[in-house]
Design an enzyme around this catalytic site. Sequence first.
Site, PDB file in Angstrom:
ATOM      1  N   ASN A  19      14.532 -21.908 -20.207  1.00 31.15           N
ATOM      2  CA  ASN A  19      14.096 -21.617 -21.578  1.00 31.15           C
ATOM      3  C   ASN A  19      14.169 -22.796 -22.546  1.00 31.15           C
ATOM      4  OD1 ASN A  19      16.945 -21.357 -21.548  1.00 31.15           O
ATOM      5  ND2 ASN A  19      16.865 -20.162 -23.427  1.00 31.15           N
ATOM      6  N   GLU A  24      27.558 -19.727 -18.825  1.00 28.21           N
ATOM      7  CA  GLU A  24      26.923 -19.361 -20.108  1.00 28.21           C
ATOM      8  C   GLU A  24      25.756 -18.449 -19.764  1.00 28.21           C
ATOM      9  OE1 GLU A  24      28.228 -20.213 -22.887  1.00 28.21           O
ATOM     10  OE2 GLU A  24      29.522 -21.879 -22.336  1.00 28.21           O
ATOM     11  N   CYS A  69      18.870 -17.489 -25.469  1.00 22.79           N
ATOM     12  CA  CYS A  69      19.989 -16.580 -25.182  1.00 22.79           C
ATOM     13  C   CYS A  69      20.440 -15.927 -26.478  1.00 22.79           C
ATOM     14  CB  CYS A  69      21.128 -17.347 -24.519  1.00 22.79           C
ATOM     15  SG  CYS A  69      21.601 -18.839 -25.375  1.00 22.79           S
TER      16      CYS A  69
HETATM   17  P1  NAD Z   1      18.287 -17.470 -13.935  1.00 23.93           P
HETATM   18  O1  NAD Z   1      19.686 -16.966 -13.894  1.00 23.93           O
HETATM   19  O2  NAD Z   1      17.235 -16.727 -13.218  1.00 23.93           O
HETATM   20  O3  NAD Z   1      18.221 -18.978 -13.346  1.00 23.93           O
HETATM   21  C1  NAD Z   1      19.034 -19.984 -13.853  1.00 23.93           C
HETATM   22  C2  NAD Z   1      19.217 -21.068 -12.805  1.00 23.93           C
HETATM   23  O4  NAD Z   1      19.963 -20.549 -11.706  1.00 23.93           O
HETATM   24  C3  NAD Z   1      17.929 -21.620 -12.224  1.00 23.93           C
HETATM   25  O5  NAD Z   1      18.040 -23.009 -12.108  1.00 23.93           O
HETATM   26  C4  NAD Z   1      17.866 -20.964 -10.853  1.00 23.93           C
HETATM   27  O6  NAD Z   1      17.166 -21.709  -9.909  1.00 23.93           O
HETATM   28  C5  NAD Z   1      19.332 -20.918 -10.493  1.00 23.93           C
HETATM   29  N1  NAD Z   1      19.704 -19.945  -9.450  1.00 23.93           N
HETATM   30  C6  NAD Z   1      18.987 -18.900  -8.966  1.00 23.93           C
HETATM   31  N2  NAD Z   1      19.701 -18.239  -8.026  1.00 23.93           N
HETATM   32  C7  NAD Z   1      20.893 -18.867  -7.943  1.00 23.93           C
HETATM   33  C8  NAD Z   1      22.068 -18.637  -7.168  1.00 23.93           C
HETATM   34  N3  NAD Z   1      22.165 -17.635  -6.311  1.00 23.93           N
HETATM   35  N4  NAD Z   1      23.119 -19.465  -7.341  1.00 23.93           N
HETATM   36  C9  NAD Z   1      23.060 -20.480  -8.219  1.00 23.93           C
HETATM   37  N5  NAD Z   1      21.969 -20.751  -8.978  1.00 23.93           N
HETATM   38  C10 NAD Z   1      20.898 -19.952  -8.840  1.00 23.93           C
HETATM   39  O7  NAD Z   1      17.957 -17.643 -15.489  1.00 23.93           O
HETATM   40  P2  NAD Z   1      16.567 -18.037 -16.155  1.00 23.93           P
HETATM   41  O8  NAD Z   1      15.638 -16.898 -15.978  1.00 23.93           O
HETATM   42  O9  NAD Z   1      16.141 -19.403 -15.748  1.00 23.93           O
HETATM   43  O10 NAD Z   1      17.017 -18.160 -17.704  1.00 23.93           O
HETATM   44  C11 NAD Z   1      17.072 -17.091 -18.566  1.00 23.93           C
HETATM   45  C12 NAD Z   1      18.495 -16.590 -18.726  1.00 23.93           C
HETATM   46  O11 NAD Z   1      19.364 -17.630 -19.151  1.00 23.93           O
HETATM   47  C13 NAD Z   1      18.579 -15.529 -19.805  1.00 23.93           C
HETATM   48  O12 NAD Z   1      19.399 -14.474 -19.368  1.00 23.93           O
HETATM   49  C14 NAD Z   1      19.247 -16.257 -20.964  1.00 23.93           C
HETATM   50  O13 NAD Z   1      19.912 -15.424 -21.869  1.00 23.93           O
HETATM   51  C15 NAD Z   1      20.166 -17.165 -20.237  1.00 23.93           C
HETATM   52  N6  NAD Z   1      20.610 -18.269 -21.096  1.00 23.93           N
HETATM   53  C16 NAD Z   1      21.915 -18.316 -21.523  1.00 23.93           C
HETATM   54  C17 NAD Z   1      22.343 -19.318 -22.401  1.00 23.93           C
HETATM   55  C18 NAD Z   1      23.762 -19.414 -22.901  1.00 23.93           C
HETATM   56  O14 NAD Z   1      24.147 -20.488 -23.340  1.00 23.93           O
HETATM   57  N7  NAD Z   1      24.546 -18.355 -22.865  1.00 23.93           N
HETATM   58  C19 NAD Z   1      21.408 -20.271 -22.834  1.00 23.93           C
HETATM   59  C20 NAD Z   1      20.102 -20.182 -22.377  1.00 23.93           C
HETATM   60  C21 NAD Z   1      19.705 -19.188 -21.503  1.00 23.93           C
END
Ligand code: NAD
Length: 475
Positions: free
Chosen positions: A153, A249, A283
Amino acid sequence: MGILRKEKMRIVNSSTAGDRHFEVFNPYSNEVIGTCPKASLEDIASAFRTAKNYKASLSRAERSQILRKTAEILVSRKQEIAELITAESGLCLKDSTYEVGRAYDVFHLASTIVIKDDGEIFSCDITPHGKKRRIYTQRDPLLNAISAITPFNHPLNQVAHKVAPSIATNNRMVLKPSEKTPLTALILADILYEAGLPREMFQVVTGDPREIADALLTDPNVDLITFTGGVSVGKYISTHMGYRRAVLELGGNDPLIVMEDADLEEAATLAVAGSYKNSGQRCTAVKRMIVVEKVADKFVELLLEKTKKIKYGDPMDPETDMGTVIDEASARYCEDKVNDAVAHGAKLLYGNIRKGALYSPTVVDHVPFDCDLVRVETFGPVSPVIRVKDIDDAIRVSNSTAYGLSSGICTNRLDYITRFVKELEVGTVNIREVPGYRIEMSPFGGIKDSGLGYKEGVIEAMKCFTNVKTYSLPW
Ligand code: NAD
């Protein structure tokens, strides 16, 4: 952007030389804009081995200079980098340009923080059985590597928040950016190298998480995992990572709470900014509007008026206020959740129009507080209004989900403010601001399902990326 980028990973030694690839799409045009290698397990092991074996010894002055130079290069290439973010994420140019500015702040602030020693001194002759000694603290980099995993994002700023504190503390990091938006992270690596960073201190691997995720979590040379992403992956990490430190996070479901004394014009302006900026994919986006019944009609009228002014469409058009969400599946998810809310009694007032990954700003009123649209995180430009009776009701509804990231409160009443600060189960309470408001060095992070471990923000991250060592001297 018509250019096809055929990328390589940024790792010091690659065994596969990238013989398998995946494609990166422009969510608006559906064109392939780049390809990246699918890392093999040996690539991952090699990157962590290189990181572990490298002994970083940059002085504070050298680290500060690299961080400052990175900030300067980012600004000098602002337009080009913003266009790349827009091409791979569908975020509009207004959003991606803003993001480059935020990343500048991260590196610039880190460059100033790193010159200050944060050691502490404890005199020991302070109790009757004390001694004439002093205990000193120093923060050392981790013995092994940091594994960083980022979401789609904010393709640049999420990476900046991982790598800047890592450099500032002389650590060695291996990053896996989202497979949906890996191109910006690769360019950032080049900028860091240009600014003087040894390549061993920051390597970028790309690939299919189904093949390499476990290796990123369990490689023996990993001391710490710093992850930003969704709740389900975060929980997977917490159960698979073994004996090592983690910063998780995760998702948010942040409310904007509007009380009866609020300035409704201001509240509606915050609602619109919080709901549609970054196509609602933050987020800390406003994901629920919890509004006291007495002012709800007027608030909704203003919300609608301002929503209708949002110009959405071609993300590369500099006049566009909102681009696409990340892909068609994500847009369909928003559509389905809005339809489900309507089936449960909500009233659709505007939007819910979808074309591919382009999903319109959408206003839904009278949303039941426990329907899926507002119970689980909806990562898109939806403004769901939940009507409540009073402050007790507002706090109850706000705390009713599994999330606890941030919040925004529209009121001037001190008695209300003190109750919200005390009773909301969140990491941040912003009065008369969007939940997403922060500066890049203030502590940031959630509780409950929204996060586990240390907070982010440059200062907190520098603390968690280090081991505190004490030493004592006769004095
Ligand atoms: P996601 O959890 O689908 O993916 C995040 C990352 O994890 C990607 O790089 C993905 O390839 C990797 N991944 C996938 N499977 C994995 C596994 N089994 N083990 C380790 N890594 C793995 O998230 P997304 O769809 O890319 O992002 C959106 C989410 O991120 C939303 O829920 C949003 O709220 C959250 N987010 C949180 C914050 C925060 O600071 N709290 C900030 C931004 C986004």
